[in-house]
Design a protein around this motif. Structure first.
Motif, short mmCIF file in Angstrom:
data_model
loop_
_atom_site.label_atom_id
_atom_site.label_comp_id
_atom_site.label_asym_id
_atom_site.label_seq_id
_atom_site.Cartn_x
_atom_site.Cartn_y
_atom_site.Cartn_z
N ALA A 45 67.59 29.01 41.16
CA ALA A 45 66.41 29.66 41.29
C ALA A 45 66.50 30.96 40.88
O ALA A 45 65.48 31.20 39.88
N VAL A 46 67.39 31.72 41.12
CA VAL A 46 67.66 33.09 40.51
C VAL A 46 67.82 33.16 39.07
O VAL A 46 67.30 33.83 38.05
N ASN A 401 53.24 34.94 47.16
CA ASN A 401 54.05 35.86 47.07
C ASN A 401 53.14 37.17 46.42
O ASN A 401 52.81 36.96 45.35
N GLY A 402 52.98 38.20 47.29
CA GLY A 402 52.16 39.26 46.38
C GLY A 402 52.98 40.01 45.37
O GLY A 402 52.13 40.55 44.53
N SER A 403 54.27 39.96 45.22
CA SER A 403 55.14 40.30 44.10
C SER A 403 56.25 39.34 43.70
O SER A 403 56.64 38.60 44.68
N ALA A 404 56.80 39.35 42.68
CA ALA A 404 57.87 38.38 42.29
C ALA A 404 59.08 38.81 43.23
O ALA A 404 59.17 40.09 43.48
N THR A 405 59.98 37.78 43.40
CA THR A 405 61.13 38.02 44.11
C THR A 405 62.40 37.65 43.02
O THR A 405 62.17 37.31 41.98
N SER A 406 63.36 37.87 43.60
CA SER A 406 64.47 37.44 42.87
C SER A 406 64.69 35.74 42.64
O SER A 406 65.56 35.54 41.66
#
Length: 427
Positions: A45-46, A401-406
């Motif tokens: 995923a990362v 998700n309000g913002s992207a994550t790793s």
């Protein structure tokens, strides 16, 4: 542009990429290195997010990939705006992946669309058209809109939606592959379809309102799940109920202190117009119960309390039926999706008391007070059979998700569609 090849390796990356590097590049693509990873799927995923952030727009998965590995890559690589395209690895899972990915894309696009484009009627119509496209003459559609909701007694959806110029809708889609119009209904899916949630007169802050286009995530999730189950060969009769409305402020909007009387006679005092999801779901659950189906699953982005409890990694599962709850959790485990049980007891039905009605729709304090997610589930329990047999409530804390994550892109996740689809097959 030529495809960018991505392969997996159990060998460590060359030293020039750094110690224990999860990703290395070559002339034609990249290699994801899993040899030292404690969580190989997260490493995939990362890496997928890294490749997407490099604006690599066409990838081809090469070599030996399992279904779960490819699905994980697709979930993390596919951003909402100008997403890249994926060519699946040459494995026996290619057709299965295409069906799953189509359901993922439909669910995410519906949630990520702007609230201006996605009115309650548009949400209902798009969901109905997609299910009809998949099921053909095995699908019948009924929509109850605007003032007709009041005439039919669907007072929760009507009252929440009447503040908007764009009318609320109850969608009922009936997938009946048996060919027998009198066949029993095997399951009903109920989705919260609040296409935008201002909070009403209990108005949200700008920050709290920014992502409220996602408040129809429950409707999108159950629609995506039914579509996925259908393309996976579902033979059972399933009804889809979407409770669609905009929660806005106007001279015609519902107010604090109003009392709503439901079809089953339950009266509800409105103490928080921002606790509107449970008000519309109550109608959907009443209609679902009328069908006599042995399985009812509702899904909603219902409470902030569920996110406080579980973060944005898990969906919360509530049920007073131990067997149904365990079956839902087992389905999630088999589909590698994260679901977690939270408490629901008969006493939770009475945790939102009112001096003016049978119950209030919340508690008059921030977030509904302690155990807010369980109290919301307890409210809903008033609108199914008294023992809650066969009913599962999903509070979708991990829907957006309000913002992207790793490891995940910004926006809708579509997490949950696989587990619900499996539940339909296996229950």
């Amino acid at each position: 542009m030529t495809d960018f090849d991505v392969c997996l390796s159990q060998e460590p990356a060359a030293q020039q990429w750094g110690d224990n590097a999860p990703l290395s590049m070559n002339n034609t693509g990249a290699t994801i290195h899993l040899s030292d990873s404690p969580d190989p799927l997260r490493s995939i995923a990362v890496a997928a997010r890294t490749l997407d952030n490099l604006n690599i727009s066409k990838v081809r998965l090469q070599g030996d990939w399992s279904f779960e590995q490819q699905w994980t890559f697709a979930m993390s690589y596919t951003r909402p705006r100008t997403p890249g395209t994926i060519t699946w690895a040459d494995t026996p899972d290619k057709d299965k992946l295409k069906n799953h990915f189509a359901a993922l894309q439909f669910t995410r696009q519906l949630v990520n669309d702007t609230p201006e484009d996605l009115s309650p009627e548009n949400l209902a119509r798009r969901a109905a058209n997609w299910i009809k496209e998949l099921g053909g003459d095995k699908v019948s559609i009924e929509m109850t809109t605007g003032e007709a909701l009041k005439d039919a007694g669907w007072m929760g959806i009507y009252n929440v939606g009447r503040g908007s110029e764009r009318p609320p809708v109850l969608l009922e889609a009936d997938f009946n592959p048996t060919g027998n119009p009198n066949a029993p209904v095997d399951a009903v899916l109920v989705g919260k379809g609040i296409t935008f949630d201002s909070g009403g007169y209990s108005i949200k802050s700008s920050e709290g309102m920014l992502d409220m286009k996602c408040d129809m995530g429950g409707a999108a999730t159950v629609t995506g799940a039914l579509g996925l189950a259908m393309t996976s060969g579902l033979k059972k009769r399933v009804k889809l109920l979407l409770c669609c409305a905009e929660n806005l402020i106007s001279g015609h909007a519902y107010k604090l202190g109003d009392v709503i009387t439901y079809k089953n006679g339950v009266t509800v005092e409105v103490v928080n117009t921002d606790a509107e999801g449970r008000l519309v779901l109550a109608d959907g659950l009443l209609r679902a119960t009328e069908t006599g189906a042995p399985l009812i699953i509702d899904a909603a982005t219902l409470t902030g309390a569920a996110m406080v409890a579980l973060g944005k990694d898990y969906h919360a599962v509530f049920s007073m039926d131990e067997a149904a709850r365990q079956k839902m959790l087992a389905s999630a485990q088999q589909e590698n999706e994260k679901f977690w049980p939270l408490p629901l007891e008969p006493f939770h039905k009475n945790r939102c008391p009112s001096a003016f009605a049978d119950t209030a729709n919340s508690r008059p304090q921030k977030g509904g007070g302690g155990a807010g997610a369980s109290n919301a589930a307890g409210f809903l329990a008033r609108f199914v059979n008294p023992e809650g047999k066969g009913w599962v409530h999903l509070d979708l804390a991990a829907a957006y998700n309000g913002s992207a994550t790793s490891d995940m892109p910004v926006g809708a996740t579509a997490k949950g569609i696989r587990s619900i689809a499996r539940m339909l097959h296996d229950f």
